[in-house]
Design a protein around this motif. Structure first.
Motif, short mmCIF file in Angstrom:
data_model
loop_
_atom_site.label_atom_id
_atom_site.label_comp_id
_atom_site.label_asym_id
_atom_site.label_seq_id
_atom_site.Cartn_x
_atom_site.Cartn_y
_atom_site.Cartn_z
N MET A 115 -19.13 -19.62 -8.35
CA MET A 115 -18.39 -18.64 -9.13
C MET A 115 -17.07 -19.22 -9.67
SD MET A 115 -20.15 -15.93 -9.28
CE MET A 115 -21.61 -15.24 -8.51
N ILE A 116 -16.60 -18.66 -10.75
CA ILE A 116 -15.36 -19.13 -11.37
C ILE A 116 -14.19 -18.37 -10.76
CG2 ILE A 116 -14.10 -19.39 -13.54
CD1 ILE A 116 -16.85 -19.10 -14.97
N PRO A 117 -13.13 -19.07 -10.32
CA PRO A 117 -11.95 -18.34 -9.83
C PRO A 117 -11.39 -17.46 -10.96
CG PRO A 117 -11.75 -20.70 -9.39
CD PRO A 117 -12.94 -20.51 -10.29
N PRO A 118 -11.12 -16.20 -10.67
CA PRO A 118 -10.64 -15.31 -11.74
C PRO A 118 -9.40 -15.84 -12.46
CG PRO A 118 -11.22 -14.03 -9.80
CD PRO A 118 -11.33 -15.46 -9.40
N LEU A 119 -8.51 -16.50 -11.73
CA LEU A 119 -7.30 -17.00 -12.41
C LEU A 119 -7.59 -18.17 -13.33
CD1 LEU A 119 -4.28 -16.73 -9.93
CD2 LEU A 119 -4.78 -15.35 -11.94
N ALA A 120 -8.71 -18.86 -13.12
CA ALA A 120 -9.10 -19.91 -14.07
C ALA A 120 -9.52 -19.26 -15.39
CB ALA A 120 -10.25 -20.74 -13.50
N ILE A 121 -10.25 -18.16 -15.29
CA ILE A 121 -10.63 -17.42 -16.50
C ILE A 121 -9.37 -16.90 -17.19
CG2 ILE A 121 -11.82 -15.36 -17.34
CD1 ILE A 121 -13.75 -15.70 -14.94
N PRO A 131 -16.76 -5.90 -18.54
CA PRO A 131 -15.41 -6.39 -18.30
C PRO A 131 -15.33 -7.30 -17.07
CG PRO A 131 -15.48 -3.99 -18.16
CD PRO A 131 -16.87 -4.45 -18.42
N VAL A 132 -14.64 -8.42 -17.23
CA VAL A 132 -14.46 -9.41 -16.16
C VAL A 132 -13.05 -9.32 -15.60
CG1 VAL A 132 -14.34 -11.88 -15.67
CG2 VAL A 132 -16.21 -10.97 -17.06
N LEU A 133 -12.09 -9.26 -16.49
CA LEU A 133 -10.71 -9.05 -16.06
C LEU A 133 -9.91 -8.47 -17.20
CD1 LEU A 133 -8.40 -11.32 -17.10
CD2 LEU A 133 -9.59 -12.75 -15.50
N SER A 134 -8.81 -7.82 -16.82
CA SER A 134 -7.87 -7.32 -17.83
C SER A 134 -6.47 -7.66 -17.34
CB SER A 134 -8.04 -5.83 -18.03
OG SER A 134 -7.74 -5.13 -16.84
N GLY A 135 -5.54 -7.63 -18.23
CA GLY A 135 -4.19 -7.97 -17.80
C GLY A 135 -3.16 -7.76 -18.89
N VAL A 182 -11.09 -9.66 -20.92
CA VAL A 182 -12.13 -10.68 -20.91
C VAL A 182 -13.45 -10.02 -20.55
CG1 VAL A 182 -12.92 -12.85 -19.91
CG2 VAL A 182 -10.48 -12.47 -20.26
N LEU A 183 -14.48 -10.31 -21.34
CA LEU A 183 -15.82 -9.75 -21.14
C LEU A 183 -16.80 -10.88 -20.86
CD1 LEU A 183 -15.93 -7.37 -24.26
CD2 LEU A 183 -15.08 -6.82 -21.96
#
Lengths: 141, 137
Positions: free
Chosen positions: B51-57, B125-129, B118-119
């Motif tokens: 899995m990809i670390p969310p902060l990398a995304i 949705p994968v993350l929002s910020g 990010v989708l």
């Protein structure tokens, strides 16, 4: 990596497992390559030396990753797919700094029977200066 | 409000509140994730997890958006919010969109708040910020 922590093991006031990392220019350069952020203040030592910062600084998001690692150690995949954070960048981290992320559980609350763990944390350098301060919420389900 | 047809980066001051950046897609391959993990000295084994670390995304999303506009010298990344919604596998292609959420003046600083979403490939949705950038007057 654990799926999620045992809720019974979590208590208000508990410390999160602190994480200490050594920042180097090599790691900053690698981070630039991975993220695509080649701002010269991070990677061009000659350029950065002429700025008011007097040298290169780490990407703020690189230092934030240390806090995220601490949260991952404490909460496992619950953090990675149900975490929220809100932070302020307070100071720059530089090559050769040792940065420690530390934090604590402030409260545990329930919303529609789902437990949420509220934490506060900070990242400090070896002189005790706060580089990042913030809060986080983890949904445990 | 959509991005102008002109693809050259706009200046910080030209961006009105509500301005939407054209979505950018990017793939986080295993070599990129490995490089990220080495850079941040991560102890958790995301490669074994696949899995990809969310902060990398998030970092790549921030960079993609930042390439859409220019800021004055001396600008700083002042604050950041993220919500991690979903883990995505290494090698996934994600799509990052964003808009100008707020513009504020505080003393000698202009603050700009970027909203980020990010989708994944299926549109989930994968993350929002939100990122706040402070630029000197």
């Amino acid at each position: 990596m654990k799926e999620k922590p045992n809720l019974a093991d979590l208590h208000q006031g508990d410390s999160l497992p602190s994480v200490t990392k050594h920042v180097t220019q090599q790691k900053i350069n690698l981070y630039a390559e991975a993220s695509g952020d080649f701002n010269p203040i991070h990677v061009d030592e000659a350029f950065a030396a002429k700025t008011p910062l007097k040298g290169t600084i780490a990407h703020g998001m690189l230092i934030l990753a240390y806090a995220s690692e601490m949260m991952t150690q404490a909460f496992g995949q619950s953090w990675l797919k149900g975490g929220k954070l809100s932070i302020r960048f307070k100071a720059a981290a530089r090559p050769q700094d040792n940065i420690t992320a530390s934090g604590q559980i402030d409260s545990i609350e329930y919303k529609e029977d789902v437990p949420y763990v509220n934490c506060s944390f900070e990242c400090r350098n070896q002189n005790g200066d706060v580089v990042i301060s913030g809060g986080s919420v983890v949904r445990l389900q | 409000m959509k991005e102008k047809e002109n693809s050259s980066p706009l200046s910080f001051k030209e961006l009105p509140v509500g301005f939407e950046f054209s979505p950018t897609s990017y793939e986080l391959s295993e070599p990129t994730v490995a490089k990220y993990l080495e850079a941040v000295d991560e102890s958790a084994d995301f490669l074994a997890l696949g899995m990809i670390p969310p902060l990398a995304i998030a970092a790549c999303a921030m960079t993609a958006l930042a390439q859409s506009f220019t800021v004055p010298p001396g600008s700083i990344h002042a604050s950041q919010e993220f919500e991690f919604l979903k883990l995505v596998p290494i090698g996934s292609r994600v799509s990052c969109g964003g808009k100008i959420g707020q513009k504020l003046a505080r003393g000698n600083l202009n603050l700009i708040v970027l909203q980020i979403n990010v989708l994944d490939e299926s549109g989930e949705p994968v993350l929002s910020g939100k990122a706040t950038i402070a630029a000197p007057n």
